[in-house]
Structures are given as structure tokens and as C-alpha cells.
Write a protein that holds these residues in place. Structure first.
Motif, PDB file in Angstrom:
ATOM      1  N   ASP A 249      -7.463   9.389  -4.813  1.00 44.11           N
ATOM      2  CA  ASP A 249      -6.708  10.612  -4.522  1.00 44.11           C
ATOM      3  C   ASP A 249      -5.379  10.286  -3.847  1.00 44.11           C
ATOM      4  N   LEU A 250      -5.393   9.258  -2.998  1.00 43.57           N
ATOM      5  CA  LEU A 250      -4.156   8.876  -2.323  1.00 43.57           C
ATOM      6  C   LEU A 250      -3.138   8.338  -3.335  1.00 43.57           C
ATOM      7  N   VAL A 251      -3.611   7.566  -4.313  1.00 43.13           N
ATOM      8  CA  VAL A 251      -2.703   7.062  -5.355  1.00 43.13           C
ATOM      9  C   VAL A 251      -2.168   8.227  -6.189  1.00 43.13           C
ATOM     10  N   SER A 252      -3.018   9.204  -6.483  1.00 40.16           N
ATOM     11  CA  SER A 252      -2.554  10.392  -7.222  1.00 40.16           C
ATOM     12  C   SER A 252      -1.442  11.091  -6.469  1.00 40.16           C
TER      13      SER A 252
ATOM     14  N   PHE B 281       6.055   2.540   4.003  1.00 44.40           N
ATOM     15  CA  PHE B 281       5.448   3.414   4.999  1.00 44.40           C
ATOM     16  C   PHE B 281       6.089   4.801   5.001  1.00 44.40           C
ATOM     17  N   THR B 282       7.317   4.902   4.504  1.00 43.80           N
ATOM     18  CA  THR B 282       7.909   6.229   4.316  1.00 43.80           C
ATOM     19  C   THR B 282       7.095   7.015   3.291  1.00 43.80           C
ATOM     20  N   VAL B 283       6.694   6.345   2.196  1.00 44.50           N
ATOM     21  CA  VAL B 283       5.827   6.997   1.217  1.00 44.50           C
ATOM     22  C   VAL B 283       4.517   7.412   1.874  1.00 44.50           C
TER      23      VAL B 283
ATOM     24  N   HIS C 267       3.724  -4.289   0.620  1.00 46.63           N
ATOM     25  CA  HIS C 267       3.367  -3.714  -0.670  1.00 46.63           C
ATOM     26  C   HIS C 267       2.205  -2.740  -0.521  1.00 46.63           C
ATOM     27  N   LEU C 268       2.406  -1.724   0.277  1.00 49.13           N
ATOM     28  CA  LEU C 268       1.326  -0.809   0.602  1.00 49.13           C
ATOM     29  C   LEU C 268       0.816  -0.073  -0.631  1.00 49.13           C
ATOM     30  N   LEU C 269       1.705   0.344  -1.528  1.00 41.60           N
ATOM     31  CA  LEU C 269       1.259   1.063  -2.722  1.00 41.60           C
ATOM     32  C   LEU C 269       0.348   0.185  -3.581  1.00 41.60           C
ATOM     33  N   ARG C 270       0.739  -1.076  -3.756  1.00 41.04           N
ATOM     34  CA  ARG C 270      -0.136  -1.992  -4.487  1.00 41.04           C
ATOM     35  C   ARG C 270      -1.486  -2.115  -3.789  1.00 41.04           C
ATOM     36  N   SER C 271      -1.460  -2.129  -2.466  1.00 43.59           N
ATOM     37  CA  SER C 271      -2.701  -2.260  -1.711  1.00 43.59           C
ATOM     38  C   SER C 271      -3.630  -1.073  -1.949  1.00 43.59           C
ATOM     39  N   LEU C 272      -3.079   0.130  -1.981  1.00 43.79           N
ATOM     40  CA  LEU C 272      -3.901   1.322  -2.215  1.00 43.79           C
ATOM     41  C   LEU C 272      -4.551   1.264  -3.595  1.00 43.79           C
ATOM     42  N   VAL C 273      -3.779   0.856  -4.591  1.00 46.39           N
ATOM     43  CA  VAL C 273      -4.323   0.724  -5.948  1.00 46.39           C
ATOM     44  C   VAL C 273      -5.411  -0.344  -5.971  1.00 46.39           C
ATOM     45  N   GLN C 274      -5.132  -1.482  -5.351  1.00 45.62           N
ATOM     46  CA  GLN C 274      -6.077  -2.601  -5.341  1.00 45.62           C
ATOM     47  C   GLN C 274      -7.419  -2.187  -4.742  1.00 45.62           C
ATOM     48  N   VAL C 275      -7.376  -1.493  -3.614  1.00 44.32           N
ATOM     49  CA  VAL C 275      -8.629  -1.117  -2.958  1.00 44.32           C
ATOM     50  C   VAL C 275      -9.383  -0.067  -3.772  1.00 44.32           C
TER      51      VAL C 275
ATOM     52  N   VAL D  44       3.745   3.836 -10.334  1.00 45.80           N
ATOM     53  CA  VAL D  44       3.245   3.321 -11.608  1.00 45.80           C
ATOM     54  C   VAL D  44       3.581   1.834 -11.759  1.00 45.80           C
ATOM     55  N   THR D  45       4.685   1.409 -11.188  1.00 46.66           N
ATOM     56  CA  THR D  45       4.997  -0.020 -11.187  1.00 46.66           C
ATOM     57  C   THR D  45       3.971  -0.791 -10.363  1.00 46.66           C
ATOM     58  N   ALA D  46       3.583  -0.229  -9.218  1.00 44.67           N
ATOM     59  CA  ALA D  46       2.557  -0.860  -8.389  1.00 44.67           C
ATOM     60  C   ALA D  46       1.226  -0.922  -9.139  1.00 44.67           C
ATOM     61  N   ILE D  47       0.861   0.145  -9.841  1.00 45.49           N
ATOM     62  CA  ILE D  47      -0.384   0.171 -10.610  1.00 45.49           C
ATOM     63  C   ILE D  47      -0.374  -0.922 -11.670  1.00 45.49           C
ATOM     64  N   THR D  48       0.744  -1.028 -12.389  1.00 47.76           N
ATOM     65  CA  THR D  48       0.859  -2.043 -13.442  1.00 47.76           C
ATOM     66  C   THR D  48       0.725  -3.443 -12.863  1.00 47.76           C
ATOM     67  N   GLU D  49       1.384  -3.709 -11.749  1.00 53.50           N
ATOM     68  CA  GLU D  49       1.312  -5.033 -11.131  1.00 53.50           C
ATOM     69  C   GLU D  49      -0.106  -5.381 -10.708  1.00 53.50           C
TER      70      GLU D  49
END
Length: 301
Positions: free
Chosen positions: A188-191, A8-10, A137-145, A202-207
């Protein structure tokens, strides 16, 4: 950064991007209701449904995914992140509208048994989905959606070709336009996350890519629907690679970045995995061609 608070800091660092994207989304989105496209009187009479079995399977699967929206996180942390709760409300409402419109269309055209559809929806709600916006795992969630929305948009576009109905064309076109805005928001949020925390992102994207499952995988009857959808070209591994993964990864410039640090190892894993998927897709395509050739020969004999 690996804890829930770190995630959530990110997200807090992305606050300006969230606010800008929400303002853009509201300026570009269109307000509409299912009745703007579907009215029962359009289908009064004895005209049978024009939908193929595959189109029905695709529409039912997509509406069950859309209608089974989890309760998204609105706790004390999330409410501090500016426009984030407002975006979740807008996005959820738009997805519910999609589900309602597709349901109205399927019932009005007598393409499904409304009682059976109601049971499927109730069963779907009982089974439930894991919320993509909750947890550590919010970053993974953003990529997933971002990927999920892209998959749904492409699936709807190809489903429209099998409906043979101008009403379905217009309705699905409207839903696709909404979904493309959703894809843009999350992508755009992932960017922006890549700019804030490139290695972690990028680790979240790969996962996510290496563990990706189609939206609705745990739905009742999904295996049969997925088979029909792949068989008739609505969505298969080749489309997943060429129309979702490669364009999204190119937008995020994953293989051009020089700022990944330890995340470069994840990127190497991702590159190897894409090569594996490419080989698997080629094998699947050859097998499908042989099956089609055999079926054609049987019909000709």
C-alpha cells in the motif's frame, strides 16, 4: 528527488498513508507468543521429527532471515515522519517473534542440532545484512521489503505442506497471517508513492525486480537450501513470477499507468525483463520434468 533528503521528502508525503496503515495493522494483528504454539512436552518421547530435509532447510533459512533484523533508521529525519518509527518497531518485533517461534519448534521437535543452529545464528549475525531501510534509496527499499515479505509468506505456506505436523501447520499459519499484513502495509505504501512520484517509483520498482535476490542469499549454506527449496516446489522461479511479481505489479497497475513520464522507459525495461524470466522459467520447468522422468525410469528398471 534522487538524493537521500528527496527520498525522505517522498516519505513525508506518505505520512497519512503510514498512519492509516499502522492503525489498520494494529486493529487486525493478533498478539501471540511462541509458547502458544510450541511446548517441549508436546514432543517428549522417542517420536522422530516428521520434517523432510527440504522443510528443515526452508525453516532454518527463514528463521535466520527473520532473526537477523538490521537496526532501522531512527534519526532526526525519520522521527519527523509521524508513525513511521512506530511501524518499524512493531514490524521488527513481529519478525523477531517469528524467528523465536520457529527456533523453538525446530529444537522441540529435535529437527536440528541446537548447538549447530546456535552457531549458524551467531555466524549469520556476524555476516550481517544490509539494512533495507537505510541509505539513499528508500523507495527501492519499500519495494524490496514488499517482495521479500511476499516471498517469505509463500515459502512458509508451501513448507507447511512438507512438515506433516499439525503444530507446524498452526504455527506457520499464524506467521503467514502476520506476513500477509506486512505485505499489505508495504505494498500500500508503494501504491501511495506511485501517486506522489510515479516516475521515480516505477524506476525503483524496475531496479528492484531486475536485481532481486531471495532473502538470505548471503547466509551460510544458502545455495544448498535454495536448491532443495526449488527442487521440491517450495519456491522457484515459476512461483516468483506467478505468485509474487505478477500479482504485485498488477496491484500497482504498473502496465496501465499513463503518468510515468520518463519512467515509462523503466517500465518498458521491466516488461522485457518479465518476458525473459518467463522464458527462463519455462526452460527450467522442462529441464526439471526431464530429470524427473529420468529418475522415474531408473526406479522402474
Amino acid at each position: 528527488m534522487h538524493s537521500d533528503i528527496g527520498q525522505f521528502t517522498v516519505l513525508r508525503e506518505l505520512r497519512p498513508t503510514i498512519e492509516e496503515n499502522l492503525a489498520r495493522h494494529r486493529a487486525e494483528s493478533v498478539q501471540w507468543e511462541p509458547a502458544d504454539f510450541v511446548r517441549a512436552e508436546m514432543y517428549w518421547g522417542s517420536r522422530p521429527s516428521t520434517l523432510t530435509e527440504t522443510a528443515k532447510a526452508a525453516l532454518v533459512t527463514n528463521l535466520l532471515v527473520e532473526q537477523n533484523i538490521p537496526l532501522y533508521r531512527r534519526d532526526a529525519v525519520a522521527t519527523e515522519i509521524g508513525a513511521w518509527p512506530s511501524w518499524l518497531t512493531d514490524w521488527s518485533n513481529e519478525r523477531r517473534r517469528h524467528a523465536a517461534a520457529v527456533t523453538d519448534y525446530l529444537v522441540a521437535t529435535r529437527s536440528v542440532d541446537p548447538v549447530a543452529l546456535g552457531r549458524a545464528r551467531a555466524q549469520c549475525m556476524t555476516v550481517g545484512f544490509d539494512s533495507p531501510m537505510n541509505g539513499a534509496h528508500l523507495l527501492r527499499s519499500l519495494v524490496q521489503v514488499a517482495l521479500d515479505e511476499s516471498v517469505s509468506s509463500i515459502s512458509h505456506r508451501n513448507t507447511a505442506d512438507q512438515c506433516h505436523d499439525p503444530v507446524a501447520d498452526r504455527l506457520l499459519g499464524r506467521i503467514i497471517a502476520d506476513q500477509e499484513l506486512h505485505v499489505r502495509f508495504f505494498a500500500d505504501l508503494v501504491s501511495a508513492a506511485l501517486a506522489v512520484a510515479p516516475g521515480l517509483t516505477v524506476t525503483a520498482i524496475t531496479e528492484v525486480v531486475m536485481n532481486f535476490q531471495l532473502p538470505g542469499t548471503n547466509l551460510p549454506g544458502f545455495a544448498r537450501s535454495a536448491m532443495l527449496i526449488a527442487r521440491d516446489g517450495i519456491y522457484d522461479l515459476g512461483r516468483h513470477l506467478d505468485e509474487v511479481l505478477r500479482p504485485m505489479l498488477a496491484q500497482w497497475r504498473i502496465f496501465e499507468r499513463t503518468d510515468l513520464g520518463a519512467g515509462a522507459r523503466s517500465r518498458d525495461q521491466l516488461a522485457d525483463y518479465l518476458d525473459h524470466l518467463d522464458a527462463q522459467a519455462a526452460t527450467t520447468e522442462r529441464s526439471a520434468m526431464r530429470t524427473q522422468e529420468y529418475a522415474n525410469a531408473l526406479r522402474a528398471s
